[in-house]
Motif scaffolding. Structure first.
Motif, PDB file in Angstrom:
ATOM      1  N   LYS A  94       0.593  -1.237   0.037  1.00 16.01           N
ATOM      2  CA  LYS A  94      -0.416   0.004   0.360  1.00 16.01           C
ATOM      3  C   LYS A  94       0.717   1.213  -0.289  1.00 16.01           C
ATOM      4  O   LYS A  94       0.218   2.175  -0.491  1.00 16.01           O
ATOM      5  CB  LYS A  94      -1.343  -0.061   1.209  1.00 16.01           C
ATOM      6  CG  LYS A  94      -2.538  -1.152   1.289  1.00 16.01           C
ATOM      7  CD  LYS A  94      -3.000  -0.657   2.281  1.00 16.01           C
ATOM      8  CE  LYS A  94      -4.219  -0.984   1.755  1.00 16.01           C
ATOM      9  NZ  LYS A  94      -5.254  -0.900   3.356  1.00 16.01           N
ATOM     10  N   GLY A  95       1.733   1.452   0.589  1.00 15.79           N
ATOM     11  CA  GLY A  95       2.808   2.467   0.564  1.00 15.79           C
ATOM     12  C   GLY A  95       2.428   3.288   1.092  1.00 15.79           C
ATOM     13  O   GLY A  95       2.042   4.519   1.083  1.00 15.79           O
ATOM     14  N   VAL A  96       2.166   3.193   2.662  1.00 20.08           N
ATOM     15  CA  VAL A  96       0.862   4.116   3.567  1.00 20.08           C
ATOM     16  C   VAL A  96       2.422   5.133   3.407  1.00 20.08           C
ATOM     17  O   VAL A  96       1.328   6.014   4.738  1.00 20.08           O
ATOM     18  CB  VAL A  96       0.287   2.873   4.688  1.00 20.08           C
ATOM     19  CG1 VAL A  96      -0.754   2.729   4.044  1.00 20.08           C
ATOM     20  CG2 VAL A  96       1.246   2.269   5.051  1.00 20.08           C
ATOM     21  N   ARG A  97       3.286   4.614   4.333  1.00 16.52           N
ATOM     22  CA  ARG A  97       4.228   5.919   4.844  1.00 16.52           C
ATOM     23  C   ARG A  97       4.789   6.725   3.908  1.00 16.52           C
ATOM     24  O   ARG A  97       4.821   7.553   3.565  1.00 16.52           O
ATOM     25  CB  ARG A  97       5.846   5.014   5.113  1.00 16.52           C
ATOM     26  CG  ARG A  97       5.967   4.085   6.460  1.00 16.52           C
ATOM     27  CD  ARG A  97       6.823   3.340   6.219  1.00 16.52           C
ATOM     28  NE  ARG A  97       8.414   4.107   7.060  1.00 16.52           N
ATOM     29  CZ  ARG A  97       9.804   3.527   6.057  1.00 16.52           C
ATOM     30  NH1 ARG A  97       9.649   2.288   6.503  1.00 16.52           N
ATOM     31  NH2 ARG A  97      10.714   4.714   6.925  1.00 16.52           N
ATOM     32  N   PHE A  98       4.985   6.236   2.574  1.00 16.98           N
ATOM     33  CA  PHE A  98       5.096   7.228   0.987  1.00 16.98           C
ATOM     34  C   PHE A  98       3.785   8.145   1.822  1.00 16.98           C
ATOM     35  O   PHE A  98       3.464   9.287   1.176  1.00 16.98           O
ATOM     36  CB  PHE A  98       4.432   6.701   0.008  1.00 16.98           C
ATOM     37  CG  PHE A  98       5.316   7.328  -1.158  1.00 16.98           C
ATOM     38  CD1 PHE A  98       6.624   7.871  -1.189  1.00 16.98           C
ATOM     39  CD2 PHE A  98       4.221   8.469  -1.778  1.00 16.98           C
ATOM     40  CE1 PHE A  98       7.138   9.365  -2.259  1.00 16.98           C
ATOM     41  CE2 PHE A  98       4.728   9.118  -2.899  1.00 16.98           C
ATOM     42  CZ  PHE A  98       5.848   9.724  -2.832  1.00 16.98           C
ATOM     43  N   ILE A 151      12.302   3.645  -2.299  1.00 18.58           N
ATOM     44  CA  ILE A 151      11.204   4.179  -1.462  1.00 18.58           C
ATOM     45  C   ILE A 151      10.249   4.778  -1.122  1.00 18.58           C
ATOM     46  O   ILE A 151       9.465   3.742  -0.913  1.00 18.58           O
ATOM     47  CB  ILE A 151      11.010   5.297  -3.459  1.00 18.58           C
ATOM     48  CG1 ILE A 151      11.560   5.219  -4.616  1.00 18.58           C
ATOM     49  CG2 ILE A 151       9.928   5.933  -3.037  1.00 18.58           C
ATOM     50  CD1 ILE A 151      12.904   6.171  -3.985  1.00 18.58           C
ATOM     51  N   ASP A 152      10.165   5.392   0.961  1.00 13.68           N
ATOM     52  CA  ASP A 152       9.829   5.178   1.242  1.00 13.68           C
ATOM     53  C   ASP A 152       8.868   6.540   1.151  1.00 13.68           C
ATOM     54  O   ASP A 152       7.542   6.560   1.833  1.00 13.68           O
ATOM     55  CB  ASP A 152       9.912   4.671   2.915  1.00 13.68           C
ATOM     56  CG  ASP A 152      10.507   3.719   2.676  1.00 13.68           C
ATOM     57  OD1 ASP A 152       9.788   2.511   2.209  1.00 13.68           O
ATOM     58  OD2 ASP A 152      11.611   2.916   3.290  1.00 13.68           O
ATOM     59  N   THR A 153       9.263   7.793   1.331  1.00 11.79           N
ATOM     60  CA  THR A 153       9.045   8.911   1.356  1.00 11.79           C
ATOM     61  C   THR A 153       9.182   9.593  -0.196  1.00 11.79           C
ATOM     62  O   THR A 153      10.201   8.916  -0.317  1.00 11.79           O
ATOM     63  CB  THR A 153       9.393  10.016   2.443  1.00 11.79           C
ATOM     64  OG1 THR A 153      10.612  10.018   2.842  1.00 11.79           O
ATOM     65  CG2 THR A 153       9.572   9.514   3.708  1.00 11.79           C
ATOM     66  N   SER A 154       8.159  11.071  -0.015  1.00 12.28           N
ATOM     67  CA  SER A 154       8.075  11.738  -1.142  1.00 12.28           C
ATOM     68  C   SER A 154      10.074  12.043  -0.767  1.00 12.28           C
ATOM     69  O   SER A 154      10.722  11.684  -2.249  1.00 12.28           O
ATOM     70  CB  SER A 154       7.953  12.491  -1.526  1.00 12.28           C
ATOM     71  OG  SER A 154       7.753  13.595   0.561  1.00 12.28           O
ATOM     72  N   ALA A 155      10.680  12.330  -0.475  1.00 13.39           N
ATOM     73  CA  ALA A 155      12.428  13.164   0.182  1.00 13.39           C
ATOM     74  C   ALA A 155      12.457  11.805  -0.473  1.00 13.39           C
ATOM     75  O   ALA A 155      14.321  12.246  -1.263  1.00 13.39           O
ATOM     76  CB  ALA A 155      13.101  13.018   1.689  1.00 13.39           C
ATOM     77  N   ASP A 156      12.905  10.434  -0.451  1.00 13.60           N
ATOM     78  CA  ASP A 156      13.756  10.165  -1.211  1.00 13.60           C
ATOM     79  C   ASP A 156      13.560   9.744  -2.705  1.00 13.60           C
ATOM     80  O   ASP A 156      14.690   9.580  -3.204  1.00 13.60           O
ATOM     81  CB  ASP A 156      13.289   8.760  -0.500  1.00 13.60           C
ATOM     82  CG  ASP A 156      13.637   8.167   0.659  1.00 13.60           C
ATOM     83  OD1 ASP A 156      14.705   8.507   1.564  1.00 13.60           O
ATOM     84  OD2 ASP A 156      12.464   7.064   1.353  1.00 13.60           O
ATOM     85  N   LEU A 157      12.389  10.195  -3.191  1.00 14.92           N
ATOM     86  CA  LEU A 157      12.487  10.147  -4.711  1.00 14.92           C
ATOM     87  C   LEU A 157      13.929  11.290  -5.414  1.00 14.92           C
ATOM     88  O   LEU A 157      14.079  11.271  -6.740  1.00 14.92           O
ATOM     89  CB  LEU A 157      10.776  10.219  -4.839  1.00 14.92           C
ATOM     90  CG  LEU A 157      10.579   9.398  -5.330  1.00 14.92           C
ATOM     91  CD1 LEU A 157       8.779  10.120  -5.160  1.00 14.92           C
ATOM     92  CD2 LEU A 157      10.217   8.758  -6.482  1.00 14.92           C
TER      93      LEU A 157
END
Length: 199
Positions: free
Chosen positions: A18-22, A188-194
């Motif tokens: 689900k990617g809920v952390r993202f 990729i866990d958060t938008s910052a990782d992008l």
């Protein structure tokens, strides 16, 4: 089941989370975001596997969602996992049940877009040469993807929930493959990782 898969190493891409952390709201799927290299996260992850392995099974939540459509268009074989919410172990079992007669499996994660094809090729070679479990190491730290030979199919099929295959790495010898690939630690866990560096 295609007969030729009996002697093939099959790629498995876990892309049903689900990617809920993202994005806790679930509006933005992290797998469909664009990396600093310009590719969608899941497309980059799948392309690396497909460039080395002739058969890649992708585990998805829904055959009609955008992630599944992207993966199917690349040539992945889709498996819908109704138990995806139970965790990574459940997704892995869904894929293995469709490919349990393969010679081995390289298990990749849909949110890891930076893995080099050379890393996947090195792991695959080790499995073909008889290794039972292989894992890449960069600067002394283990990363993903991980490979398993057919010797471990019974144990893998017993996995469940969010346990994943990591438990097997703790109880069996692992062939270490040293790679010059920081991508094995980059997910990729958060938008910052992008926008962060893969180093």
């Amino acid at each position: 089941m295609q007969p030729q898969q009996h002697d093939q190493i099959v790629g498995i891409l876990l892309a049903a989370g689900k990617g809920v952390r993202f994005d806790p709201t679930g509006v933005q799927n992290k797998l469909l975001q664009t990396t600093i290299a310009g590719d969608k996260v899941v497309v980059a992850a799948a392309t690396a596997l497909l460039s080395v392995l002739p058969v890649v099974t992708a585990v998805v939540r829904n055959a009609d969602d955008a992630v599944a459509i992207e993966l199917a268009s690349l040539g992945c074989k889709l498996v819908v996992c109704p138990d995806a919410d139970k965790g990574m172990g459940a997704s892995l079992v869904c894929a293995l049940e469709q490919n349990q007669h393969a010679a081995g499996w390289i298990i990749g994660l849909g949110d890891m877009p930076g893995i080099q094809t050379a890393t996947i090729a090195a792991l695959t070679d080790q499995l073909r040469n008889g290794a039972d479990i292989v894992a890449p190491f960069y600067k002394g730290e283990r990363g993903n993807p991980v490979g398993f030979g057919k010797k471990h199919i019974a144990e893998l099929l017993q996995l469940g929930g969010d346990q994943g295959a990591r438990a097997l790495l703790k109880i069996h010898p692992v062939t270490k493959v040293e790679v010059n690939d920081p991508g094995i630690h980059y997910d990729i866990d958060t938008s910052a990782d992008l926008i962060s560096s893969e180093d």
